[in-house]
Design a protein around this motif. Structure first.
Motif, PDB file in Angstrom:
ATOM      1  N   GLY A 185      34.197  25.587  43.482  1.00  0.00           N
ATOM      2  CA  GLY A 185      34.183  26.526  42.359  1.00  0.00           C
ATOM      3  C   GLY A 185      35.001  27.764  42.646  1.00  0.00           C
ATOM      4  N   PHE A 186      34.959  28.240  43.891  1.00  0.00           N
ATOM      5  CA  PHE A 186      35.751  29.415  44.278  1.00  0.00           C
ATOM      6  C   PHE A 186      37.235  29.099  44.286  1.00  0.00           C
ATOM      7  CE2 PHE A 186      37.768  32.495  46.936  1.00  0.00           C
ATOM      8  CZ  PHE A 186      36.999  33.651  46.882  1.00  0.00           C
ATOM      9  N   MET A 187      37.611  28.004  44.958  1.00  0.00           N
ATOM     10  CA  MET A 187      39.033  27.705  45.100  1.00  0.00           C
ATOM     11  C   MET A 187      39.678  27.302  43.783  1.00  0.00           C
ATOM     12  SD  MET A 187      39.571  28.509  48.141  1.00  0.00           S
ATOM     13  CE  MET A 187      41.285  28.003  48.175  1.00  0.00           C
ATOM     14  N   TYR A 188      38.955  26.560  42.949  1.00  0.00           N
ATOM     15  CA  TYR A 188      39.518  26.138  41.677  1.00  0.00           C
ATOM     16  C   TYR A 188      39.674  27.305  40.700  1.00  0.00           C
ATOM     17  CZ  TYR A 188      38.759  21.296  43.123  1.00  0.00           C
ATOM     18  OH  TYR A 188      38.788  20.096  43.791  1.00  0.00           O
ATOM     19  N   ASN A 189      38.979  28.405  40.967  1.00  0.00           N
ATOM     20  CA  ASN A 189      39.114  29.629  40.164  1.00  0.00           C
ATOM     21  C   ASN A 189      39.619  30.769  41.042  1.00  0.00           C
ATOM     22  OD1 ASN A 189      37.617  28.939  37.406  1.00  0.00           O
ATOM     23  ND2 ASN A 189      36.415  28.045  39.079  1.00  0.00           N
ATOM     24  N   HIS A 190      40.489  30.423  41.976  1.00  0.00           N
ATOM     25  CA  HIS A 190      40.915  31.370  42.997  1.00  0.00           C
ATOM     26  C   HIS A 190      41.515  32.637  42.411  1.00  0.00           C
ATOM     27  CE1 HIS A 190      43.189  32.820  46.582  1.00  0.00           C
ATOM     28  NE2 HIS A 190      42.168  32.287  47.225  1.00  0.00           N
ATOM     29  N   GLY A 191      42.319  32.496  41.383  1.00  0.00           N
ATOM     30  CA  GLY A 191      42.948  33.663  40.777  1.00  0.00           C
ATOM     31  C   GLY A 191      41.976  34.595  40.106  1.00  0.00           C
ATOM     32  N   GLU A 192      40.780  34.085  39.743  1.00  0.00           N
ATOM     33  CA  GLU A 192      39.747  34.910  39.121  1.00  0.00           C
ATOM     34  C   GLU A 192      38.733  35.431  40.143  1.00  0.00           C
ATOM     35  OE1 GLU A 192      40.088  35.528  35.853  1.00  0.00           O
ATOM     36  OE2 GLU A 192      41.892  34.285  36.041  1.00  0.00           O
ATOM     37  N   CYS A 193      38.786  34.909  41.366  1.00  0.00           N
ATOM     38  CA  CYS A 193      37.799  35.262  42.386  1.00  0.00           C
ATOM     39  C   CYS A 193      38.279  36.333  43.356  1.00  0.00           C
ATOM     40  CB  CYS A 193      37.402  34.018  43.185  1.00  0.00           C
ATOM     41  SG  CYS A 193      36.347  32.857  42.295  1.00  0.00           S
ATOM     42  N   THR A 194      39.580  36.419  43.584  1.00  0.00           N
ATOM     43  CA  THR A 194      40.082  37.326  44.608  1.00  0.00           C
ATOM     44  C   THR A 194      41.526  37.699  44.329  1.00  0.00           C
ATOM     45  OG1 THR A 194      40.464  37.604  46.991  1.00  0.00           O
ATOM     46  CG2 THR A 194      40.768  35.400  46.084  1.00  0.00           C
ATOM     47  N   ARG A 195      41.931  38.854  44.885  1.00  0.00           N
ATOM     48  CA  ARG A 195      43.328  39.274  44.830  1.00  0.00           C
ATOM     49  C   ARG A 195      43.921  39.418  46.226  1.00  0.00           C
ATOM     50  NH1 ARG A 195      44.420  44.460  41.607  1.00  0.00           N
ATOM     51  NH2 ARG A 195      42.715  45.300  42.866  1.00  0.00           N
ATOM     52  N   VAL A 196      43.207  38.921  47.225  1.00  0.00           N
ATOM     53  CA  VAL A 196      43.644  39.139  48.598  1.00  0.00           C
ATOM     54  C   VAL A 196      45.018  38.524  48.848  1.00  0.00           C
ATOM     55  CG1 VAL A 196      42.545  37.051  49.526  1.00  0.00           C
ATOM     56  CG2 VAL A 196      42.886  39.034  51.004  1.00  0.00           C
ATOM     57  N   GLN A 197      45.352  37.456  48.125  1.00  0.00           N
ATOM     58  CA  GLN A 197      46.647  36.803  48.336  1.00  0.00           C
ATOM     59  C   GLN A 197      47.809  37.659  47.853  1.00  0.00           C
ATOM     60  OE1 GLN A 197      44.341  36.034  46.187  1.00  0.00           O
ATOM     61  NE2 GLN A 197      45.084  35.067  44.337  1.00  0.00           N
ATOM     62  N   TRP A 198      47.556  38.637  47.003  1.00  0.00           N
ATOM     63  CA  TRP A 198      48.622  39.510  46.509  1.00  0.00           C
ATOM     64  C   TRP A 198      48.518  40.916  47.104  1.00  0.00           C
ATOM     65  CZ3 TRP A 198      50.695  35.460  45.002  1.00  0.00           C
ATOM     66  CH2 TRP A 198      50.128  34.551  44.100  1.00  0.00           C
ATOM     67  N   THR A 199      47.313  41.370  47.392  1.00  0.00           N
ATOM     68  CA  THR A 199      47.110  42.771  47.788  1.00  0.00           C
ATOM     69  C   THR A 199      46.188  42.876  49.007  1.00  0.00           C
ATOM     70  OG1 THR A 199      45.288  42.909  46.188  1.00  0.00           O
ATOM     71  CG2 THR A 199      47.456  43.639  45.448  1.00  0.00           C
ATOM     72  N   PRO A 200      46.599  42.372  50.159  1.00  0.00           N
ATOM     73  CA  PRO A 200      45.703  42.349  51.320  1.00  0.00           C
ATOM     74  C   PRO A 200      45.183  43.707  51.779  1.00  0.00           C
ATOM     75  CG  PRO A 200      47.944  41.678  51.921  1.00  0.00           C
ATOM     76  CD  PRO A 200      47.882  41.699  50.437  1.00  0.00           C
ATOM     77  N   PRO A 201      45.934  44.826  51.667  1.00  0.00           N
ATOM     78  CA  PRO A 201      45.385  46.078  52.211  1.00  0.00           C
ATOM     79  C   PRO A 201      44.287  46.729  51.369  1.00  0.00           C
ATOM     80  CG  PRO A 201      47.800  46.111  52.204  1.00  0.00           C
ATOM     81  CD  PRO A 201      47.361  44.975  51.336  1.00  0.00           C
ATOM     82  N   LEU A 202      44.016  46.225  50.152  1.00  0.00           N
ATOM     83  CA  LEU A 202      43.005  46.878  49.328  1.00  0.00           C
ATOM     84  C   LEU A 202      41.639  46.836  49.994  1.00  0.00           C
ATOM     85  CD1 LEU A 202      43.879  45.870  45.658  1.00  0.00           C
ATOM     86  CD2 LEU A 202      44.365  48.004  46.843  1.00  0.00           C
ATOM     87  N   ARG A 203      40.799  47.833  49.652  1.00  0.00           N
ATOM     88  CA  ARG A 203      39.517  47.998  50.336  1.00  0.00           C
ATOM     89  C   ARG A 203      38.598  46.797  50.163  1.00  0.00           C
ATOM     90  NH1 ARG A 203      40.662  50.844  54.161  1.00  0.00           N
ATOM     91  NH2 ARG A 203      42.459  49.543  53.666  1.00  0.00           N
ATOM     92  N   GLU A 204      38.613  46.165  48.990  1.00  0.00           N
ATOM     93  CA  GLU A 204      37.703  45.033  48.789  1.00  0.00           C
ATOM     94  C   GLU A 204      38.056  43.842  49.666  1.00  0.00           C
ATOM     95  OE1 GLU A 204      40.306  44.383  44.876  1.00  0.00           O
ATOM     96  OE2 GLU A 204      39.587  46.152  45.947  1.00  0.00           O
TER      97      GLU A 204
END
Length: 522
Positions: A185-204
């Motif tokens: 469920g997480f990986m199939y909705n990866h773009g809705e679950c996280t932004r780490v792949q685009w913005t790694p330094p963000l606090r979250e």
């Protein structure tokens, strides 16, 4: 995904730093400050007594910007370099990159990979505004490139988080199939679950994995027949790890306190479990306050007033106590640093607006949830799976019902906070594999067959979502900004100061202070 989006591996050091836009560059610059200082203690002193960010004022940026991740990574990087230097091991793969368009060649290094593979790969895969090709390769491996060490550490942490999610789903459902459903469920909705792949330094990116661990611990305490205060210690450690990197952690923890209290108010858990969880939350808050050098925002936060109220009073007094204590503490301590956060929420439900609200809400991340988001999680069957699970829950696992409702409200109000909502839906979907809830289907074989059908349905759209993300190709290039930075480095005095409005804290000054001695352009 990160590499495909920027072609990070063939950017120069300056280009990599410039690719960390907005506040990401700010965070990374402090990591560089720590690793480039003569000693770690000297680097720590520079971030605790910083007179560059808000020149001529001196501020403690470790307190102001939640920089503990950069401190930890700074220590790790310095240790890594020292160990490899002692062992006479080289720590980089380097080459020269021709950029075209009249630009001089630049050195480019990366810290991970197989030298021959990378050497050949990007000769043919260069894309974007300029045709780049590798002119020379020097083969030696390691983690010694600062930008790579930084980003790979973030990705490793989030990889560990996926392992925790698998264990969490398995524990919650009582079946390994529940863990599989959670991760799918997480990986199939990866773009809705996280932004780490685009913005790694963000606090979250640093904070959220520890919140997953903290929720796991709270769930375990709720399930135990008689938890002890040792469990409070573990919860406190997870709370500290969550709060130190991110100022928004207080809102997620406040919703948890309310969810636990709601579970207690309905009679599903006893007061002892509330005390164990509450003690962990309150202890974590107080230790975080100390480690952040007395950051008053923590004591005057809604989370602080909420947890104090939960520990002290019951029933309708929860809301009254939360608001009352929050306002009283803010007035007594004369703290207004978090007013912009309250203003953002106020602007969502009225026509109120000021500089801060207009600054934040003009960014999509702080707007209301996108209308297509529910449709996306519907097509991967995540939303139907959650609704089925919630329908079957009845009086069981009521804490996660309250927690999901709270995360839903947060995501609707501020789109950026859907990073709490979508992953928690993936977690709740694990309950489809619970024999306790769905044993009425029949034998285990029939139950697992039904789960497999649901997983297959999720996979159809999920694979398309992943292919879309994998298909995002780009190349970072910002020659005007690069030229500006180079001009500043070459032509301005060492102590030159550039002042202007700060997009991170509008009421503060933002400056770039030039230095001719290994300057950090960020």
């Amino acid at each position: 995904m990160f590499e495909r989006d920027k072609h990070f591996s063939h950017l120069s050091e300056l280009e990599r730093e410039l690719s960390f836009r907005t506040e990401m560059g700010l965070y990374y610059s402090y990591f560089k400050t720590i690793i480039e200082a003569p000693t770690f203690m000297d680097g720590l002193y520079r971030v605790r007594y910083d007179n560059i960010t808000e020149f001529p004022d001196t501020i403690n940026v470790l307190k102001r910007f939640n920089l503990y991740p950069e401190v930890a990574l700074g220590i790790a990087f310095r240790w890594y370099e020292s160990i490899n230097k002692a062992l006479d091991r080289r720590t980089k793969i380097c080459w020269t990159v021709n950029r075209g368009e009249g630009k001089s060649p630049v050195p480019s290094c990366e810290g991970l990979g197989e030298p021959a593979y990378f050497c050949k790969k990007f000769v043919f895969l260069s894309v974007g505004p300029s045709v780049r090709y590798f002119k020379q390769c020097i083969n030696f491996t390691g983690l010694g490139e600062p930008a790579y060490f930084y980003t790979e550490s973030v990705f490793a942490l989030n990889g560990i988080m996926m392992g925790v999610f698998f264990l969490f789903g398995t524990y919650l459902s009582g079946s390994i199939y529940g863990g599989i459903l959670t991760v799918a469920g997480f990986m199939y909705n990866h773009g809705e679950c996280t932004r780490v792949q685009w913005t790694p330094p963000l606090r979250e990116s640093f904070a959220y994995p520890f919140f997953v661990i903290e929720m796991f611990l709270v769930t375990h305490v709720i399930r135990l027949s008689r938890p002890t205060y040792i469990h409070s210690v573990f919860i406190a450690v997870a709370v500290i790890s969550f709060m130190l990197p991110w100022q928004f952690a207080q809102f997620a923890l406040m919703t948890q306190a309310v969810a636990v209290f709601g579970t207690y108010a309905l009679g599903y858990i006893g007061s002892h479990k509330v005390k164990v969880i509450g003690t962990g939350l309150l202890s974590g808050l107080l230790v975080s306050y100390v480690l952040l050098f007395g950051n008053e925002m923590l004591l005057t936060s809604f989370f602080a007033s909420c947890i104090v109220t939960v520990m002290a009073v019951q029933g309708v007094m929860l809301i009254v106590g939360t608001l009352g204590i929050k306002i009283a503490l803010a007035n007594v301590l004369r703290v207004a640093d978090d007013e912009h956060i309250g203003d953002i929420f106020r602007s969502k439900f009225s026509d109120y607006k000021n500089f801060h609200t207009m600054l934040y809400t003009c960014a999509a991340e702080f707007d209301f949830m996108e209308t297509e988001t529910p449709w996306k999680v519907l097509k991967t069957l995540l939303l139907p799976s959650v609704l089925i699970s919630l329908g079957a829950l009845g009086i069981k696992h009521i804490y996660h019902v309250f927690q999901l409702l709270a995360f839903t409200a947060m995501a609707v109000i501020i789109m950026r906070l859907k990073l709490f909502w979508t992953p928690h839906m993936a977690l709740v979907s694990s309950l489809l594999a619970s024999r306790q809830l769905f044993g009425w289907i029949g034998s285990r074989e029939k139950h697992w067959a039904a789960v497999t059908v649901i997983l297959a349905g999720m996979t159809y759209q999920g694979i398309q979502n992943l292919q879309h993300q994998w298909g995002i190709m780009g190349e970072f290039s910002n020659y005007p900004l690069e030229d500006l930075v180079e001009w500043i480095k070459e032509t301005t005095p060492k102590n030159a100061v550039f002042a202007g409005p700060n997009a991170y804290h509008g009421h503060r000054k933002a400056v770039y202070k030039s230095s001719n001695s290994k300057p950090s352009p960020l």
